[in-house]
Design a protein around this motif. Structure first.
Motif, PDB file in Angstrom:
ATOM      1  N   UNK A 154      78.702  17.425   8.211  1.00 49.31           N
ATOM      2  CA  UNK A 154      79.356  16.733   7.095  1.00 49.31           C
ATOM      3  C   UNK A 154      78.401  16.270   6.003  1.00 49.31           C
ATOM      4  N   UNK A 155      77.122  16.071   6.366  1.00 53.26           N
ATOM      5  CA  UNK A 155      76.126  15.477   5.459  1.00 53.26           C
ATOM      6  C   UNK A 155      76.589  14.111   4.964  1.00 53.26           C
ATOM      7  N   UNK A 156      77.410  13.444   5.774  1.00 55.86           N
ATOM      8  CA  UNK A 156      77.957  12.132   5.413  1.00 55.86           C
ATOM      9  C   UNK A 156      77.155  11.044   6.120  1.00 55.86           C
ATOM     10  N   UNK A 157      76.313  10.348   5.356  1.00 56.21           N
ATOM     11  CA  UNK A 157      75.476   9.283   5.919  1.00 56.21           C
ATOM     12  C   UNK A 157      75.969   7.907   5.478  1.00 56.21           C
ATOM     13  N   UNK A 158      77.223   7.839   5.050  1.00 57.65           N
ATOM     14  CA  UNK A 158      77.786   6.575   4.562  1.00 57.65           C
ATOM     15  C   UNK A 158      78.118   5.639   5.726  1.00 57.65           C
ATOM     16  N   UNK A 159      78.291   4.371   5.395  1.00 59.20           N
ATOM     17  CA  UNK A 159      78.658   3.379   6.404  1.00 59.20           C
ATOM     18  C   UNK A 159      80.014   3.700   7.012  1.00 59.20           C
ATOM     19  N   UNK A 160      80.878   4.331   6.222  1.00 58.36           N
ATOM     20  CA  UNK A 160      82.201   4.706   6.728  1.00 58.36           C
ATOM     21  C   UNK A 160      82.138   5.803   7.783  1.00 58.36           C
ATOM     22  N   UNK A 161      80.974   6.413   7.937  1.00 61.60           N
ATOM     23  CA  UNK A 161      80.820   7.477   8.940  1.00 61.60           C
ATOM     24  C   UNK A 161      79.921   7.038  10.089  1.00 61.60           C
ATOM     25  N   UNK A 162      79.758   5.721  10.255  1.00 63.17           N
ATOM     26  CA  UNK A 162      78.863   5.223  11.299  1.00 63.17           C
ATOM     27  C   UNK A 162      79.550   4.220  12.221  1.00 63.17           C
ATOM     28  N   UNK A 163      79.211   4.315  13.505  1.00 60.55           N
ATOM     29  CA  UNK A 163      79.669   3.354  14.513  1.00 60.55           C
ATOM     30  C   UNK A 163      78.486   3.069  15.433  1.00 60.55           C
TER      31      UNK A 163
ATOM     32  N   UNK B 148      72.967   3.032  20.197  1.00 56.42           N
ATOM     33  CA  UNK B 148      72.553   3.829  19.042  1.00 56.42           C
ATOM     34  C   UNK B 148      73.659   3.814  17.989  1.00 56.42           C
ATOM     35  N   UNK B 149      73.270   4.091  16.755  1.00 58.44           N
ATOM     36  CA  UNK B 149      74.242   4.278  15.682  1.00 58.44           C
ATOM     37  C   UNK B 149      74.604   5.759  15.659  1.00 58.44           C
ATOM     38  N   UNK B 150      75.892   6.053  15.665  1.00 59.31           N
ATOM     39  CA  UNK B 150      76.358   7.440  15.699  1.00 59.31           C
ATOM     40  C   UNK B 150      77.094   7.790  14.415  1.00 59.31           C
ATOM     41  N   UNK B 151      76.926   9.033  13.971  1.00 59.57           N
ATOM     42  CA  UNK B 151      77.728   9.558  12.866  1.00 59.57           C
ATOM     43  C   UNK B 151      79.048  10.058  13.445  1.00 59.57           C
ATOM     44  N   UNK B 152      80.144   9.490  13.008  1.00 55.84           N
ATOM     45  CA  UNK B 152      81.470   9.860  13.519  1.00 55.84           C
ATOM     46  C   UNK B 152      81.703  11.358  13.347  1.00 55.84           C
ATOM     47  N   UNK B 153      81.645  11.817  12.111  1.00 59.54           N
ATOM     48  CA  UNK B 153      81.642  13.250  11.831  1.00 59.54           C
ATOM     49  C   UNK B 153      80.173  13.647  11.788  1.00 59.54           C
ATOM     50  N   UNK B 154      79.708  14.489  12.707  1.00 61.02           N
ATOM     51  CA  UNK B 154      78.278  14.783  12.816  1.00 61.02           C
ATOM     52  C   UNK B 154      77.631  15.058  11.466  1.00 61.02           C
ATOM     53  N   UNK B 155      76.471  14.466  11.261  1.00 63.92           N
ATOM     54  CA  UNK B 155      75.781  14.606   9.973  1.00 63.92           C
ATOM     55  C   UNK B 155      75.498  16.071   9.655  1.00 63.92           C
TER      56      UNK B 155
ATOM     57  N   UNK C 262      84.487  20.967   6.829  1.00 65.25           N
ATOM     58  CA  UNK C 262      83.035  20.768   6.813  1.00 65.25           C
ATOM     59  C   UNK C 262      82.461  21.090   5.438  1.00 65.25           C
ATOM     60  N   UNK C 263      82.872  22.213   4.871  1.00 63.00           N
ATOM     61  CA  UNK C 263      82.359  22.613   3.563  1.00 63.00           C
ATOM     62  C   UNK C 263      82.723  21.602   2.484  1.00 63.00           C
ATOM     63  N   UNK C 264      83.945  21.066   2.559  1.00 64.28           N
ATOM     64  CA  UNK C 264      84.389  20.086   1.566  1.00 64.28           C
ATOM     65  C   UNK C 264      83.523  18.837   1.629  1.00 64.28           C
ATOM     66  N   UNK C 265      83.231  18.351   2.844  1.00 63.61           N
ATOM     67  CA  UNK C 265      82.385  17.173   3.009  1.00 63.61           C
ATOM     68  C   UNK C 265      80.970  17.458   2.524  1.00 63.61           C
TER      69      UNK C 265
END
Length: 209
Positions: free
Chosen positions: A83-92, A73-80, A151-154
């Motif tokens: 963080x609401x971060x869905x960028x490639x930099x947050x995926x492995x 599976x593709x995982x969000x490094x910092x949980x979505x 978390x809030x900043x992200x």
């Protein structure tokens, strides 16, 4: 919102990204034995970045296992959700069990929040072996402090991006769609993410993808 020079840099980066994805598609077709769909292509690109290993367990992932939708599976490094971060930099890409066990934790939390543990030290070694051009991803993988302020900043940064897109689409639709006359002058509304999340849950739609 960007200056002319900033927009040109973004356009150049987008062009390079399209070329990278096309090259990856060709390479994936050769190595996997078939032309990948969008999800497989994403997995393949992450798999290549990680030198064919699960980032969390360190186990080798074969091409067959990579293409198995139940095995990896593709995982969000910092949980979505945090963080609401869905960028490639947050995926492995990782083995499914690792993703399930990690849940809504950061890698550091998942590894026991102990920087002296052998598990974390081995993980740090794998991460530091990644391409140094992926520094933004490396920073996320090795982040040890992801408290409420972080978390809030992200979230604020990523909500601002989606807010701008939502307003643009809303204005575009209002300018190009002819609505029936009604007492209510507004025909299109933008809603915040929390409301759409609740609606997906009530309707049984699942995650946003």
């Amino acid at each position: 919102k960007k200056s002319h020079d900033d927009r040109r840099k973004i356009e150049k980066a987008q062009g390079e990204l399209r070329e990278t994805k096309e090259n990856a598609r060709i390479d994936a077709t050769d190595k996997l034995g078939h032309e990948p769909n969008a999800k497989e292509l994403l997995k393949f690109r992450l798999w290549e970045e990680q030198k064919h290993h699960c980032i969390y367990s360190g186990k080798y992932i074969s091409p067959d296992v990579l293409c198995d939708p139940f095995a990896t599976e593709v995982d969000h490094i910092l949980p979505y959700s945090r963080s609401m971060d869905d960028s490639l930099n947050n995926k492995v890409v990782c083995l499914t069990k690792e993703n399930q066990d990690k849940g809504s934790q950061t890698p550091f939390e998942y590894m026991g929040s102990d920087e002296n543990s052998s598990r974390w030290i081995q993980f740090v070694g794998r991460v530091k072996d990644l391409d140094k051009r992926k520094q933004a991803k490396i920073n996320r993988l090795l982040k040890m402090n992801f408290d409420e302020n972080s978390e809030l900043a992200f979230k604020d940064r990523n909500k601002n991006d989606t807010s701008y897109i939502s307003k643009f689409v809303k204005n575009y639709m209002e300018a190009h769609i002819k609505f029936k006359e009604s007492k209510d002058k507004r025909h299109i509304y933008t809603m915040n993410g929390m409301l759409t999340t609740q609606l997906r849950y009530k309707w049984g739609v699942g995650d946003k993808n």
